[in-house]
Design a protein around this motif. Structure first.
Motif, PDB file in Angstrom:
ATOM      1  N   PRO A  66      53.402  33.007  63.605  1.00  0.00           N
ATOM      2  CA  PRO A  66      53.604  34.000  62.540  1.00  0.00           C
ATOM      3  C   PRO A  66      54.981  33.842  61.887  1.00  0.00           C
ATOM      4  CG  PRO A  66      53.454  35.069  64.705  1.00  0.00           C
ATOM      5  CD  PRO A  66      53.292  33.602  64.910  1.00  0.00           C
ATOM      6  N   LYS A  67      55.092  34.286  60.648  1.00  0.00           N
ATOM      7  CA  LYS A  67      56.346  34.132  59.897  1.00  0.00           C
ATOM      8  C   LYS A  67      57.526  34.793  60.603  1.00  0.00           C
ATOM      9  CE  LYS A  67      54.328  33.640  55.349  1.00  0.00           C
ATOM     10  NZ  LYS A  67      54.723  32.358  54.846  1.00  0.00           N
ATOM     11  N   GLY A  68      57.268  35.887  61.305  1.00  0.00           N
ATOM     12  CA  GLY A  68      58.344  36.588  62.014  1.00  0.00           C
ATOM     13  C   GLY A  68      58.943  35.783  63.154  1.00  0.00           C
ATOM     14  N   MET A  69      58.300  34.697  63.534  1.00  0.00           N
ATOM     15  CA  MET A  69      58.800  33.860  64.621  1.00  0.00           C
ATOM     16  C   MET A  69      59.277  32.506  64.104  1.00  0.00           C
ATOM     17  SD  MET A  69      55.915  34.633  67.473  1.00  0.00           S
ATOM     18  CE  MET A  69      56.867  34.216  68.924  1.00  0.00           C
ATOM     19  N   MET A  70      59.610  32.453  62.805  1.00  0.00           N
ATOM     20  CA  MET A  70      60.058  31.197  62.213  1.00  0.00           C
ATOM     21  C   MET A  70      61.490  31.311  61.678  1.00  0.00           C
ATOM     22  SD  MET A  70      56.526  29.687  60.700  1.00  0.00           S
ATOM     23  CE  MET A  70      57.318  28.390  59.908  1.00  0.00           C
ATOM     24  N   ARG A  71      62.285  32.154  62.339  1.00  0.00           N
ATOM     25  CA  ARG A  71      63.688  32.305  61.943  1.00  0.00           C
ATOM     26  C   ARG A  71      64.515  31.143  62.500  1.00  0.00           C
ATOM     27  NH1 ARG A  71      63.646  37.921  64.811  1.00  0.00           N
ATOM     28  NH2 ARG A  71      63.333  36.320  66.357  1.00  0.00           N
ATOM     29  N   ASP A 121      58.583  22.475  59.516  1.00  0.00           N
ATOM     30  CA  ASP A 121      59.710  22.629  58.599  1.00  0.00           C
ATOM     31  C   ASP A 121      59.978  24.127  58.457  1.00  0.00           C
ATOM     32  OD1 ASP A 121      58.056  23.686  56.556  1.00  0.00           O
ATOM     33  OD2 ASP A 121      57.670  21.706  55.728  1.00  0.00           O
ATOM     34  N   LYS A 122      60.811  24.512  57.520  1.00  0.00           N
ATOM     35  CA  LYS A 122      61.247  25.908  57.427  1.00  0.00           C
ATOM     36  C   LYS A 122      60.111  26.911  57.287  1.00  0.00           C
ATOM     37  CE  LYS A 122      65.707  24.745  55.431  1.00  0.00           C
ATOM     38  NZ  LYS A 122      66.559  24.830  54.257  1.00  0.00           N
TER      39      LYS A 122
END
Length: 163
Positions: free
Chosen positions: A87-92, A145-146
């Protein structure tokens, strides 16, 4: 023959009087892992949800295109890896870039059951009772990637064993 996986050494040291046969089967399914749901009951009639039946049919087709394996009647060991898109919240930036364990639903036992159902439908195994060892892991995919992580997929390794 492939070299035995790490779990085989532990399994055999625990006193299992079994040996691996000379072939293993590897299958890669590029779809989201789905847990086996409980059957629904209506007026005494039991059925599986349509979404699960559809998912199982899709996976059966994918497995059949990857292998022409005949029915295995001996005991088998399974190594299953379930990878979910992160999930996006775990891609910091502070989050690790490698795979991390997924400790939320779906339950791993139900994920394993769905794969064993597919293998049974494909006539790779006769019955899921012949599975004597299961090593299973749930992961969030590694960051590529980011803004991207590994996509949903399932990796299945089947090791036929001698009695």
């Amino acid at each position: 023959m492939n070299s035995p996986p790490w779990w085989a050494i532990i399994f055999f040291r625990q006193g299992a009087n079994m040996q691996m046969q000379n072939q293993s089967i590897s299958i890669y399914l590029d779809s989201k892992p789905v847990a086996c749901p409980r059957p629904r009951v209506t007026s005494g009639f039991a059925y599986m949800p349509k979404t699960y039946v559809k998912w199982k049919a899709e996976q059966k087709f994918k497995v059949m295109t990857q292998t022409n394996q005949r029915l295995i009647t001996s005991p088998v060991a399974l190594v299953l890896s379930f990878v979910f898109t992160r999930p996006k919240g775990m891609m910091r930036k502070a989050d690790p870039t490698e795979r991390i364990f997924k400790d939320t639903k779906p339950d791993i036992d139900n994920l394993c059951k769905s794969i064993m159902d597919v293998l049974q439908d494909c006539k790779i195994i006769k019955d899921d009772s012949q599975v004597v060892s299961v090593i299973a892991q749930k992961w969030y995919g590694a960051i590529i990637d980011k803004k991207k992580s590994e996509q949903n997929h399932i990796k299945i390794d089947i090791y036929p064993l001698k009695r």
